[in-house]
Design an enzyme around this catalytic site. Sequence first.
Site, PDB file in Angstrom:
ATOM      1  N   ASP A   8       0.818  -1.209   0.097  1.00 43.04           N
ATOM      2  CA  ASP A   8      -0.095   0.073  -0.051  1.00 43.04           C
ATOM      3  C   ASP A   8       0.821   1.203   0.138  1.00 43.04           C
ATOM      4  O   ASP A   8       2.101   1.128   0.345  1.00 43.04           O
ATOM      5  CB  ASP A   8      -0.771   0.056   1.337  1.00 43.04           C
ATOM      6  CG  ASP A   8      -1.676   1.402   1.664  1.00 43.04           C
ATOM      7  OD1 ASP A   8      -2.301   1.805   0.571  1.00 43.04           O
ATOM      8  OD2 ASP A   8      -1.661   1.556   2.634  1.00 43.04           O
ATOM      9  N   ASP A  10      -0.149   5.202   0.968  1.00 43.23           N
ATOM     10  CA  ASP A  10      -0.409   5.984   2.090  1.00 43.23           C
ATOM     11  C   ASP A  10      -0.251   5.317   3.370  1.00 43.23           C
ATOM     12  O   ASP A  10      -1.127   4.414   3.727  1.00 43.23           O
ATOM     13  CB  ASP A  10      -1.665   6.598   1.917  1.00 43.23           C
ATOM     14  CG  ASP A  10      -1.823   7.308   0.481  1.00 43.23           C
ATOM     15  OD1 ASP A  10      -0.898   7.988   0.157  1.00 43.23           O
ATOM     16  OD2 ASP A  10      -2.975   7.376   0.070  1.00 43.23           O
ATOM     17  N   ARG A  48     -12.291   8.437  -1.519  1.00 50.47           N
ATOM     18  CA  ARG A  48     -12.358   9.464  -1.272  1.00 50.47           C
ATOM     19  C   ARG A  48     -13.876   9.896  -0.505  1.00 50.47           C
ATOM     20  O   ARG A  48     -14.070  10.345   0.252  1.00 50.47           O
ATOM     21  CB  ARG A  48     -12.063  10.501  -2.371  1.00 50.47           C
ATOM     22  CG  ARG A  48     -11.965  11.983  -1.866  1.00 50.47           C
ATOM     23  CD  ARG A  48     -11.323  13.034  -3.208  1.00 50.47           C
ATOM     24  NE  ARG A  48     -10.239  12.365  -3.517  1.00 50.47           N
ATOM     25  CZ  ARG A  48     -10.002  12.632  -5.009  1.00 50.47           C
ATOM     26  NH1 ARG A  48     -10.568  13.494  -5.687  1.00 50.47           N
ATOM     27  NH2 ARG A  48      -8.824  12.124  -5.378  1.00 50.47           N
ATOM     28  N   ASN A 117      -4.229  10.062  -6.066  1.00 54.50           N
ATOM     29  CA  ASN A 117      -2.703  10.871  -6.077  1.00 54.50           C
ATOM     30  C   ASN A 117      -1.705  10.196  -6.241  1.00 54.50           C
ATOM     31  O   ASN A 117      -0.514  10.716  -5.731  1.00 54.50           O
ATOM     32  CB  ASN A 117      -2.918  11.873  -4.853  1.00 54.50           C
ATOM     33  CG  ASN A 117      -4.153  12.980  -5.042  1.00 54.50           C
ATOM     34  OD1 ASN A 117      -4.020  13.864  -5.924  1.00 54.50           O
ATOM     35  ND2 ASN A 117      -5.066  12.868  -4.326  1.00 54.50           N
TER      36      ASN A 117
HETATM   37  C1  G6P Z   1      -5.723   5.644   0.142  1.00 54.28           C
HETATM   38  C2  G6P Z   1      -5.818   6.447   1.686  1.00 54.28           C
HETATM   39  C3  G6P Z   1      -7.350   6.990   1.886  1.00 54.28           C
HETATM   40  C4  G6P Z   1      -7.709   7.749   0.791  1.00 54.28           C
HETATM   41  C5  G6P Z   1      -7.660   6.996  -0.354  1.00 54.28           C
HETATM   42  C6  G6P Z   1      -8.253   7.886  -1.605  1.00 54.28           C
HETATM   43  O1  G6P Z   1      -6.334   4.656   0.442  1.00 54.28           O
HETATM   44  O2  G6P Z   1      -5.425   5.413   2.602  1.00 54.28           O
HETATM   45  O3  G6P Z   1      -7.268   7.753   3.240  1.00 54.28           O
HETATM   46  O4  G6P Z   1      -9.129   8.360   0.955  1.00 54.28           O
HETATM   47  O5  G6P Z   1      -6.567   6.700  -0.865  1.00 54.28           O
HETATM   48  O6  G6P Z   1      -7.260   8.767  -2.080  1.00 54.28           O
HETATM   49  P1  G6P Z   1      -7.450   9.935  -2.931  1.00 54.28           P
HETATM   50  O7  G6P Z   1      -6.093  10.532  -3.084  1.00 54.28           O
HETATM   51  O8  G6P Z   1      -7.976   9.654  -4.120  1.00 54.28           O
HETATM   52  O9  G6P Z   1      -8.521  10.835  -2.310  1.00 54.28           O
HETATM   53 MG    MG Z   2      -2.761   3.191   3.719  1.00 50.95          MG
END
Ligand code: G6P
Ligand code: MG
Length: 213
Positions: A8, A10, A48, A117
Amino acid sequence: RYRGVIFDLDGVITDTARYHYLAWKKLADELGIYFDEVINERLKGVSRLESLEIILEKSDKKYSQEEKEYYANKKNEYYKEMIKRITPQDLLPGVERFIEELKKRGIKAAIASVSKNAFTVLENLKIKDKFDYIVDANEIKHGKPDPEIFLNAAKHLGIPPERCIGIEDSAAGITAIKRAGMYAVGVGNPETVKEADLILKDLSEAYKILELL
Ligand code: G6P
Ligand code: MG
């Protein structure tokens, strides 16, 4: 035994989980909605819009789909501003060394992130080229805890799921790894990743993963 490691992004490779929290917190404060780090644990690994739904549980007001999209986008603008500052120094402890070690042993490495992102973050970290495959939100139908993203990564690496290790900091992500039939390593908050097969503080303890190979 294991031939692939699927990371993963983030909260595993870099501490963007913190930035996601801060961006949501800023939005929640503006909307006058209670939000804290305990609720935030449920947002980890979640898309999101689904994250926004969890935050809105604490609001009495009913939001239209249009409003939801507007606020989700607003959070993303805050988040994008924060991740501009990311540099290779923001790699979490042990990440680079672990990836080097996998390379030496001929083990494949992939990223499985539901973040739109993900590529920006990987580019700012200057680490994109170190992975054999990267799968993000654009390529999958179902987010974590659905196993799709991990199965997609394994397929592209050409390795059966049961010979892959997944690494996650979120409860949804650990469930996704287990459902994919992979070995699950949890990092970060031990309570959040309690269903993992192996729990580490961070990847500075990755030698414990190397012992499994
Ligand atoms: C990851 C993070 C989440 C986040 C998701 C979507 O899974 O752990 O906290 O909401 O990505 O990310 P984004 O950058 O597309 O909003
Ligand atoms: Mg994560």
